[in-house]
Design an enzyme around this catalytic site. Structure first.
Site, PDB file in Angstrom:
ATOM      1  N   ASP A  46     -57.435  19.179 -52.653  1.00 35.41           N
ATOM      2  CA  ASP A  46     -56.751  17.975 -52.665  1.00 35.41           C
ATOM      3  C   ASP A  46     -56.473  17.124 -53.861  1.00 35.41           C
ATOM      4  O   ASP A  46     -57.217  17.029 -54.674  1.00 35.41           O
ATOM      5  CB  ASP A  46     -57.402  16.790 -51.511  1.00 35.41           C
ATOM      6  CG  ASP A  46     -57.490  17.530 -49.946  1.00 35.41           C
ATOM      7  OD1 ASP A  46     -56.726  18.176 -49.740  1.00 35.41           O
ATOM      8  OD2 ASP A  46     -58.495  17.105 -49.413  1.00 35.41           O
TER       9      ASP A  46
ATOM     10  N   ASP B   3     -51.635  18.694 -45.808  1.00 34.94           N
ATOM     11  CA  ASP B   3     -52.288  17.798 -44.959  1.00 34.94           C
ATOM     12  C   ASP B   3     -50.900  16.804 -44.824  1.00 34.94           C
ATOM     13  O   ASP B   3     -50.813  16.565 -43.455  1.00 34.94           O
ATOM     14  CB  ASP B   3     -53.227  16.800 -45.790  1.00 34.94           C
ATOM     15  CG  ASP B   3     -54.462  17.601 -46.122  1.00 34.94           C
ATOM     16  OD1 ASP B   3     -54.945  18.623 -45.586  1.00 34.94           O
ATOM     17  OD2 ASP B   3     -55.133  16.932 -47.064  1.00 34.94           O
TER      18      ASP B   3
END
Length: 192
Positions: free
Chosen positions: A139, A155
């Site tokens: 991320d 995501d």
């Protein structure tokens, strides 16, 4: 645009009766899954990896948006931490289901549904690649302004895909009434 393209180029007769056209539609959609997946993996490689290797975080807009490196062993936006194996199994099942649904629902040409499936499949595969290669999801997007969970493009694809699916279900999905279905069967039997 996608919805207009599908309606204009692929009439009901072509989709139902021409297997080549059906295959082309499926390949067209899988191409877009690949494009989104490639963009996700490339951004993780060229943005996440240098930061994770020791480079400084990249501030895009001071106090609002920053690019950072976070190892996420949970699900989207950092939930269900340290459940990588379980999430991998669930992700595989869901991605396979969505791929099968993408193929067998090809006659449903609503752009909202098709875009939702493309984004959710690409997002699911993008995070699965990370789970299998690294044991975590990479991320890198952090909204400092609201102290939101760090996330990535996969995501985002999953989230936007779910929102598009909800829009499709609320505004466009119309299950065929049993009465209409039985009327159609009666008409078909009378014609024979």
């Amino acid at each position: 645009m996608y919805n207009r393209f599908m309606k204009r180029k692929f009439s009901d007769k072509l989709i139902y009766k021409n297997p080549k056209t059906t295959v082309l539609v499926i390949l067209f959609e899988l191409f877009w899954v690949g494009v989104y997946l490639a963009v996700d993996l490339l951004t993780k490689h060229f943005i996440y990896m240098p930061i994770a290797a020791g480079a400084e975080d990249i501030t895009i807009w001071k106090g609002v948006l920053k690019l950072v490196a976070v190892e996420n062993t949970g699900a989207s936006f950092g939930i269900f931490q340290n459940a990588n194996e379980v999430l991998s199994i669930i992700s595989i099942v869901v991605v396979v289901f969505l791929l099968v649904f993408l193929i067998f629902s090809v006659k449903e040409r609503n752009g909202w549904l098709r875009a939702a499936l493309i984004l959710m499949i690409a997002g699911g595969i993008g995070n699965l690649v990370d789970r299998f290669m690294f044991g975590y999801v990479r991320d890198w997007i952090y909204f400092e302004l609201i102290d939101f969970a760090v996330f990535n493009l996969a995501d985002s694809g999953l989230t936007v895909g779910c929102v598009l699916l909800i829009i499709f279900v609320i505004f466009f999905y119309r299950p065929e009434d049993k009465k209409k279905k039985s009327d159609r069967i009666d008409v078909d039997s009378e014609q024979k």
